[in-house]
Motif scaffolding. Structure first.
Motif, PDB file in Angstrom:
ATOM      1  N   THR A 111     -11.990 -14.552   2.968  1.00 39.11           N
ATOM      2  CA  THR A 111     -12.186 -13.401   3.865  1.00 39.11           C
ATOM      3  C   THR A 111     -13.312 -13.593   4.883  1.00 39.11           C
ATOM      4  OG1 THR A 111     -13.540 -12.335   2.153  1.00 39.11           O
ATOM      5  CG2 THR A 111     -11.227 -11.697   2.233  1.00 39.11           C
ATOM      6  N   TYR A 118      -7.198 -14.878   4.413  1.00 43.33           N
ATOM      7  CA  TYR A 118      -6.611 -13.568   4.699  1.00 43.33           C
ATOM      8  C   TYR A 118      -7.095 -13.006   6.029  1.00 43.33           C
ATOM      9  CZ  TYR A 118      -4.675 -13.366   0.010  1.00 43.33           C
ATOM     10  OH  TYR A 118      -3.950 -13.621  -1.124  1.00 43.33           O
ATOM     11  N   THR A 137       5.258 -12.591  -4.324  1.00 47.66           N
ATOM     12  CA  THR A 137       4.724 -11.654  -5.324  1.00 47.66           C
ATOM     13  C   THR A 137       5.844 -10.732  -5.816  1.00 47.66           C
ATOM     14  OG1 THR A 137       4.138 -10.131  -3.560  1.00 47.66           O
ATOM     15  CG2 THR A 137       2.413 -11.646  -4.289  1.00 47.66           C
ATOM     16  N   GLU A 140       7.740  -8.388  -3.569  1.00 48.92           N
ATOM     17  CA  GLU A 140       8.560  -9.088  -2.582  1.00 48.92           C
ATOM     18  C   GLU A 140       9.808  -9.680  -3.232  1.00 48.92           C
ATOM     19  OE1 GLU A 140       7.815  -8.933   0.556  1.00 48.92           O
ATOM     20  OE2 GLU A 140       5.809  -8.086   0.324  1.00 48.92           O
ATOM     21  N   GLY A 173      -5.588  -4.256  -1.698  1.00 52.35           N
ATOM     22  CA  GLY A 173      -4.882  -5.524  -1.451  1.00 52.35           C
ATOM     23  C   GLY A 173      -3.388  -5.343  -1.296  1.00 52.35           C
ATOM     24  N   PRO A 174      -2.945  -4.567  -0.288  1.00 50.30           N
ATOM     25  CA  PRO A 174      -1.521  -4.207  -0.221  1.00 50.30           C
ATOM     26  C   PRO A 174      -0.590  -5.238   0.413  1.00 50.30           C
ATOM     27  CG  PRO A 174      -2.958  -2.588   0.930  1.00 50.30           C
ATOM     28  CD  PRO A 174      -3.733  -3.838   0.731  1.00 50.30           C
ATOM     29  N   GLY A 175      -1.048  -6.421   0.767  1.00 48.18           N
ATOM     30  CA  GLY A 175      -0.136  -7.461   1.280  1.00 48.18           C
ATOM     31  C   GLY A 175       0.646  -6.998   2.497  1.00 48.18           C
ATOM     32  N   LEU A 209      -2.536  -8.292   8.193  1.00 47.70           N
ATOM     33  CA  LEU A 209      -1.744  -7.589   7.175  1.00 47.70           C
ATOM     34  C   LEU A 209      -1.852  -6.075   7.360  1.00 47.70           C
ATOM     35  CD1 LEU A 209      -2.340  -9.855   4.035  1.00 47.70           C
ATOM     36  CD2 LEU A 209      -0.231  -9.577   5.356  1.00 47.70           C
ATOM     37  N   HIS A 264      -2.284  -4.714  -7.252  1.00 48.67           N
ATOM     38  CA  HIS A 264      -1.369  -5.762  -7.695  1.00 48.67           C
ATOM     39  C   HIS A 264      -1.767  -7.083  -7.056  1.00 48.67           C
ATOM     40  CE1 HIS A 264       2.334  -8.245  -7.550  1.00 48.67           C
ATOM     41  NE2 HIS A 264       2.207  -8.010  -8.837  1.00 48.67           N
ATOM     42  N   GLU A 265      -2.066  -8.071  -7.873  1.00 50.81           N
ATOM     43  CA  GLU A 265      -2.526  -9.380  -7.386  1.00 50.81           C
ATOM     44  C   GLU A 265      -3.676  -9.224  -6.385  1.00 50.81           C
ATOM     45  OE1 GLU A 265      -0.562 -12.873  -7.098  1.00 50.81           O
ATOM     46  OE2 GLU A 265       1.335 -12.227  -7.961  1.00 50.81           O
ATOM     47  N   PHE A 266      -4.585  -8.326  -6.702  1.00 54.44           N
ATOM     48  CA  PHE A 266      -5.785  -8.158  -5.879  1.00 54.44           C
ATOM     49  C   PHE A 266      -6.987  -8.776  -6.595  1.00 54.44           C
ATOM     50  CE2 PHE A 266      -9.631  -5.551  -5.091  1.00 54.44           C
ATOM     51  CZ  PHE A 266      -9.820  -5.863  -3.753  1.00 54.44           C
ATOM     52  N   ALA A 269      -7.894 -12.422  -6.374  1.00 56.34           N
ATOM     53  CA  ALA A 269      -8.415 -12.948  -5.096  1.00 56.34           C
ATOM     54  C   ALA A 269      -9.916 -12.676  -4.955  1.00 56.34           C
ATOM     55  CB  ALA A 269      -7.653 -12.314  -3.936  1.00 56.34           C
TER      56      ALA A 269
HETATM   57  N1  SAH Z   1      -0.463  -6.641  -3.512  1.00 53.74           N
HETATM   58  C1  SAH Z   1       0.253  -7.466  -2.579  1.00 53.74           C
HETATM   59  C2  SAH Z   1      -0.578  -8.596  -1.981  1.00 53.74           C
HETATM   60  C3  SAH Z   1      -1.328  -9.512  -2.890  1.00 53.74           C
HETATM   61  S1  SAH Z   1      -2.200 -10.783  -1.988  1.00 53.74           S
HETATM   62  C4  SAH Z   1       1.502  -8.010  -3.221  1.00 53.74           C
HETATM   63  O1  SAH Z   1       1.591  -8.003  -4.420  1.00 53.74           O
HETATM   64  O2  SAH Z   1       2.396  -8.474  -2.512  1.00 53.74           O
HETATM   65  C5  SAH Z   1      -3.863 -10.142  -1.901  1.00 53.74           C
HETATM   66  C6  SAH Z   1      -4.061  -8.986  -0.961  1.00 53.74           C
HETATM   67  O3  SAH Z   1      -5.427  -8.575  -1.079  1.00 53.74           O
HETATM   68  C7  SAH Z   1      -3.855  -9.263   0.512  1.00 53.74           C
HETATM   69  O4  SAH Z   1      -3.379  -8.091   1.129  1.00 53.74           O
HETATM   70  C8  SAH Z   1      -5.254  -9.606   0.985  1.00 53.74           C
HETATM   71  O5  SAH Z   1      -5.423  -9.496   2.362  1.00 53.74           O
HETATM   72  C9  SAH Z   1      -6.072  -8.615   0.198  1.00 53.74           C
HETATM   73  N2  SAH Z   1      -7.454  -9.009  -0.072  1.00 53.74           N
HETATM   74  C10 SAH Z   1      -7.888 -10.169  -0.605  1.00 53.74           C
HETATM   75  N3  SAH Z   1      -9.219 -10.147  -0.787  1.00 53.74           N
HETATM   76  C11 SAH Z   1      -9.641  -8.929  -0.374  1.00 53.74           C
HETATM   77  C12 SAH Z   1     -10.919  -8.296  -0.330  1.00 53.74           C
HETATM   78  N4  SAH Z   1     -12.007  -8.912  -0.758  1.00 53.74           N
HETATM   79  N5  SAH Z   1     -10.992  -7.032   0.137  1.00 53.74           N
HETATM   80  C13 SAH Z   1      -9.866  -6.382   0.568  1.00 53.74           C
HETATM   81  N6  SAH Z   1      -8.635  -6.943   0.547  1.00 53.74           N
HETATM   82  C14 SAH Z   1      -8.515  -8.197   0.084  1.00 53.74           C
END
Ligand code: SAH
Length: 547
Positions: A111, A118, A137, A140, A173-175, A209, A264-266, A269
């Motif tokens: 970031t 991202y 993910t 998707e 982290g909504p992708g 995104l 979800h998958e946040f 990261a």
């Molecule tokens: N939830 C989504 C995306 C997962 S990928 C899905 O399942 O498809 C991770 C997401 O978190 C991406 O949108 C990315 O831009 C966001 N992200 C990653 N690190 C972040 C941070 N430190 N703060 C805010 N958003 C973040």
């Protein structure tokens, strides 16, 4: 009692439970449209061997002096070809400060204002997701995933008294925005809940995104305005306001609100710190918390102590090759040679002094494992979990007369309370690569420590309890994925032919696949709920619908 939610979706099984302080309810062993090619890899299913080799190899380097010598001189920096602009920038920073904590490296790679994974580094014609991207993910893969999460929120709203206003939907982290779109579409089928929603909040670091999410949820033509809080637009569902912020801290905490939060998958990261416990001669010990090393033979004379040392990131020596760096066989060598490597700090760093002491789970490693113990700590994960918990259960800074709302965290990481180790991984174009190659172009992630999230959540608020983690496959089956997907598959087959129906089937089965690397087994679900002495279990964690 008649359920307002289709029973078929919510049929659940009873399951075993373990209670900690009555507030940590761990539940284990519970009994559309096809979106993405099945050839795409989820972040985790392409992976199992970890970074051990990389760590081991880097441990041979022992002193800061040596690291600094190996760091680029100004002249070298000029001549050396770094794989990305971010790599060059990182190398210049390391030259000034010395090797940096893994968490700093990870944060920059993901970031950084300029050139983070991202935040703009990847090519304009692609994003991170799907066949053309780097990974895929669950939302998707199949729309059923988001629909069931929508249903889960509806069941919580019903069980918590059907509040008629003040509901907030928050996604971190909504992708591409796909999950929120599926959640909102589903909630529209329950008009009383849909009408209770005041606002939707999206916590997103990526400007690209954020725009993709706005286009999906509000329409391409919908304007986006900026304020001190973040960016605003109006959702196509019910004309609800949507607010985008860069961190959850920017979303006001208001005690009457009922927040429904999804991650979800946040968490995978978020940047991690990595440590190794080393035995050092007592004479060299400078830090107070060191303990006598009883595991090492040399400790018979009580002359050594155990100290946590942090893993730091420094440039690889000039002229390195994949061979000289021993890039593990599990990582593709189709990348440029890694610009950086992990090295063990030669003495205690600020983080090594306090993070490994911050939880009894970490402190126990000194006696249970001793020298050589590895540890990963994610302070940002604890901050997010504490924030969710305070919003749901109240906190000394934000008292709440009646806890309300829920958080659902879905991600990968040990489901049995084990502390993650060696879990940093790099992914590029559906291949596992070195996390130190092409910084900014490579996705980085690490296993989520669900037990640490539970600990932080309970520490932050007296008003919450934690359920799970349960395996994603169990959660989704209990939520009724089979029934919902069979309806979708039938519709798809009728509309677009047999093959379309089969694709829907393949997609949902992938989400619940319990094979050794299957998404149903590796991904976990955890819930933070208003404190209830564990009396009411949420749906998907062994509970039934309550209305
Ligand atoms: N939830 C989504 C995306 C997962 S990928 C899905 O399942 O498809 C991770 C997401 O978190 C991406 O949108 C990315 O831009 C966001 N992200 C990653 N690190 C972040 C941070 N430190 N703060 C805010 N958003 C973040």
């Amino acid at each position: 009692m008649k359920s307002a939610v289709p029973r078929a979706l919510l049929r659940g099984a009873r399951c075993g439970r373990l209670q900690l302080n009555n507030r940590f309810v761990s539940t284990t062993h519970v009994s559309h449209v096809h979106r993405s090619s099945l050839r795409t890899t989820s972040k985790l299913t392409s992976i199992s061997p970890r970074l051990v080799q990389q760590h081991n190899q880097s441990r041979n380097l022992s002193t800061t002096a040596r690291l600094r010598n190996e760091a680029v001189s100004e002249e070298d920096d000029y001549k050396r070809k770094w794989s990305t602009p971010l790599a060059k920038q990182l190398a210049a920073a390391i030259q000034l400060t010395g090797p940096v904590p893994l968490a700093s490296y990870m944060r920059m790679c993901l970031t950084a204002d300029i050139g983070g994974y991202y935040t703009g580094a990847i090519e304009k014609d692609r994003d991170q997701f799907g066949l053309k991207g780097d990974f895929v993910t669950s939302p998707e893969i199949s729309q059923v995933f988001g629909e069931l999460i929508g249903i889960w929120f509806v069941t919580e709203w019903l069980a918590q008294g059907k509040q008629s206003r003040g509901v907030e939907l928050i996604e971190v982290g909504p992708g591409r925005g796909t999950l929120m779109d599926d959640v909102l579409r589903t909630i529209q089928n329950f008009p009383s809940m849909a009408n209770s929603i005041d606002a939707i909040y999206m916590v997103e670091a990526s400007p690209e995104l954020r725009v993709a999410q706005k286009n999906l949820l509000c329409g391409e033509d919908a304007p986006m305005s900026e304020s001190k809080v973040g960016y605003h637009s109006v959702c196509k569902y019910g004309g609800l306001p949507i607010v985008w912020t860069e961190t959850i801290k920017s979303i006001p905490i208001v005690s009457e609100k009922m927040p429904f939060i999804v991650a979800h998958e946040f968490f995978d990261a978020l940047p991690i710190h990595a440590f190794e416990l080393v035995s050092v001669p007592a004479s060299q010990s400078t830090s107070p918390p060191a303990e006598t090393d009883k595991s090492s033979p040399s400790s018979k004379t009580s002359t050594s102590t155990l100290q946590w040392r942090e893993m730091l990131v420094s440039p690889t020596p000039r002229g390195s090759t994949h061979e000289s760096l021993k890039t593990p066989a599990s990582q593709s060598r189709d990348t440029p040679v890694p610009d950086f490597q992990l090295t063990l700090a030669p003495s205690s760093t600020r983080h090594a002094l306090y993070l490994p002491e911050s939880s009894p789970r970490y402190r126990a490693l000194k006696s249970s494992v001793g020298a050589g113990a590895l540890l990963e700590v994610c302070p940002d994960a604890s901050l997010y979990a504490s924030d969710f918990s305070a919003r749901i259960g109240g906190s000394p800074q934000h008292p709440k007369s009646k806890p309300s709302g829920a958080a659902l965290i879905l991600d990968y990481g040990p489901g049995d309370g084990t502390i993650p180790t060696n879990s940093l991984r790099g992914i590029r174009r559906h291949k596992r690569v070195s996390p130190f190659a092409e910084p900014g172009l490579t996705d980085l992630s690490a296993d989520v420590d669900f037990a640490a999230i539970a600990e932080a959540a309970m520490r932050a608020s007296e008003g919450v309890e934690v359920h799970g983690p349960v395996a994603q496959g169990d959660f989704l089956e209990l939520m009724g994925i089979r029934e919902r997907a069979s309806v979708l598959a039938k519709k798809a087959a009728e509309k677009d032919g047999e093959e379309a129906g089969k694709n829907v089937d393949k997609a949902w089965k992938r989400l619940v696949d319990r094979g050794p690397n299957g998404m149903g087994k590796i991904y976990q679900a955890m819930a933070i709920l208003p404190e209830n002495e564990g009396r009411r279990r949420p749906v998907g964690f062994g509970g039934d619908v309550v209305v």
